[in-house]
Every structure is written in C-alpha cells, then in structure tokens.
Design an enzyme around this catalytic site. Structure first.
Site, PDB file in Angstrom:
ATOM      1  N   ASP A  22       0.892  37.122 -31.761  1.00  0.00           N
ATOM      2  CA  ASP A  22       1.884  36.333 -32.387  1.00  0.00           C
ATOM      3  C   ASP A  22       2.245  35.228 -31.983  1.00  0.00           C
ATOM      4  O   ASP A  22       1.027  34.705 -31.629  1.00  0.00           O
ATOM      5  CB  ASP A  22       2.640  37.566 -32.633  1.00  0.00           C
ATOM      6  N   CYS A  79       2.668  39.109 -27.270  1.00  0.00           N
ATOM      7  CA  CYS A  79       3.997  37.838 -27.722  1.00  0.00           C
ATOM      8  C   CYS A  79       4.873  36.544 -27.192  1.00  0.00           C
ATOM      9  O   CYS A  79       4.113  36.088 -26.277  1.00  0.00           O
ATOM     10  CB  CYS A  79       4.522  39.054 -28.665  1.00  0.00           C
ATOM     11  N   THR A  81       7.545  37.732 -25.409  1.00  0.00           N
ATOM     12  CA  THR A  81       8.049  37.963 -23.832  1.00  0.00           C
ATOM     13  C   THR A  81       6.482  39.103 -23.249  1.00  0.00           C
ATOM     14  O   THR A  81       6.415  39.731 -22.507  1.00  0.00           O
ATOM     15  CB  THR A  81       9.044  38.965 -24.458  1.00  0.00           C
ATOM     16  N   HIS A 112      -3.698  53.283 -11.273  1.00  0.00           N
ATOM     17  CA  HIS A 112      -2.804  54.452 -11.658  1.00  0.00           C
ATOM     18  C   HIS A 112      -2.177  55.129 -12.670  1.00  0.00           C
ATOM     19  O   HIS A 112      -2.432  55.975 -13.207  1.00  0.00           O
ATOM     20  CB  HIS A 112      -1.215  54.089 -10.516  1.00  0.00           C
ATOM     21  N   HIS A 147      -3.312  61.382 -10.034  1.00  0.00           N
ATOM     22  CA  HIS A 147      -2.350  61.024 -11.263  1.00  0.00           C
ATOM     23  C   HIS A 147      -3.263  60.695 -12.841  1.00  0.00           C
ATOM     24  O   HIS A 147      -2.788  60.451 -13.701  1.00  0.00           O
ATOM     25  CB  HIS A 147      -3.283  58.634 -11.040  1.00  0.00           C
TER      26      HIS A 147
HETATM   27  C1  RB5 Z   1       9.188  35.950 -31.529  1.00  0.00           C
HETATM   28  O1  RB5 Z   1       9.724  34.975 -31.978  1.00  0.00           O
HETATM   29  C2  RB5 Z   1       9.246  37.122 -30.003  1.00  0.00           C
HETATM   30  O2  RB5 Z   1       9.926  37.614 -30.413  1.00  0.00           O
HETATM   31  C3  RB5 Z   1       8.250  37.669 -29.847  1.00  0.00           C
HETATM   32  O3  RB5 Z   1       7.250  36.872 -29.991  1.00  0.00           O
HETATM   33  C4  RB5 Z   1       8.485  38.373 -28.733  1.00  0.00           C
HETATM   34  O4  RB5 Z   1       8.976  38.236 -27.467  1.00  0.00           O
HETATM   35  C5  RB5 Z   1       9.330  40.043 -29.294  1.00  0.00           C
HETATM   36  O5  RB5 Z   1       9.012  40.975 -28.217  1.00  0.00           O
END
Ligand code: RB5
Length: 158
Positions: A22, A79, A81, A112, A147
């Site tokens: 994203d 994304c 995070t 694993h 595993h």
């Molecule tokens: C987008 O702003 C952000 O929420 C997305 O990239 C991500 O970090 C969500 O988990």
C-alpha cells in the site's frame, strides 16, 4: 554426487515472487523488488508505485490471487507496519504470512512455519537491512519433522 549439488541448488534458489504494497511502503517495496531482481529472482509487482491511498486488504488480496494461480514460491506484502497486510493475507486459505522483524524471526518463519508469505513495514525502523532479513529467509529450509503437523494444523484452520 556432491559436486553437482551446489550448482543445482543455485538454480533452484531463483524464486518466483509476487509482491504488493500500500502507500505506506512504496519506497521499501521498490528497494526490495530491485534487490530481489538483482539477486536473480523473478518479481511480479502488483503494488502501488506512487503514494496513492489504497486499502491494504485489497493489496493483500491481489498478491494472494496471483500467488494462487500457481508457480510462485513466495509472496511479499508491505504496508506501513506490515501488520494490517499480514492479517489480511492470513485471512486467505493456504497462506502462511509471517510478519518478520529481524534475522531470527526471518529464519524461524522458514524453518518452523514454512511461511509462504512475508510481511514488512515501510514505516518500521529495522535494526538490520531488510535485504538481510529476506536473504536469511530465502537461504533457509523448512525443518519438517514436528513442525509439519503444526503447519498442517495451521492450514486446516481455514
Ligand atoms: C495506512 O495508513 C496504514 O494504516 C497501513 O499502511 C498499515 O500500517 C496498516 O497496518
């Protein structure tokens, strides 16, 4: 026999990888995709290349649908995070998406969990270069054994 093992292993290590992201991971996606290509891997990029707002569940779905066409070894989703897009990927049957943070979790994800998807975050400050995490994962092998039954139970959840 052993003299043939290394070249064969080298050939088999070139992987077909689908990647999607994203707007929170445009630069990290580019960096990773370029590095993978330099390493000889085939990369299908389904993510956004400019910071237009998109929803990470949609981006995960694109990568999963492409992966499920077959022939792919790995999916990488990104994304801000890595959290949201890993959750989304794991909602799909047959996907084992590991949100990795460092060399240790990258290694365990393969040894694993036999992860077939990896997730990373474009807004995360990693202590190691992301390329190192990927290399550790790509060079590792699933340990099987005890595993295998755990991974089979994961796959039976959906
Ligand atoms: C987008 O702003 C952000 O929420 C997305 O990239 C991500 O970090 C969500 O988990």
């Amino acid at each position: 026999m052993s003299c043939h093992r290394q070249p064969l292993r080298g050939i088999l290590n070139f992987m077909k990888i689908v990647i999607a992201n994203d707007h929170g991971a445009v630069e990290l996606k580019k960096r990773i995709a370029e590095w993978l290509a330099r390493e000889g891997h085939s990369v299908t990029n389904l993510g956004v290349d400019v910071e237009e707002r998109v929803d990470y569940p949609d981006q995960a779905e694109k990568a999963v649908q492409e992966f499920q066409k077959g022939g792919y070894d790995l999916g990488i989703v990104l994304c801000g995070t890595g959290i949201g897009i890993s959750i989304a990927a794991n909602k799909h049957k047959g996907i084992r998406c590991a949100l990795i943070h460092d060399s240790f979790t990258a290694l365990m994800a393969k040894q694993h969990n036999n992860a077939n998807f990896l997730a990373l975050g474009g807004r995360v400050s990693y202590q190691e270069p992301p390329e190192t995490l990927l290399k550790v994962f790509l060079d590792a092998e699933f340990e099987g054994g005890r595993h295998s039954q755990r991974v089979a139970k994961l796959d039976a959840l959906l």
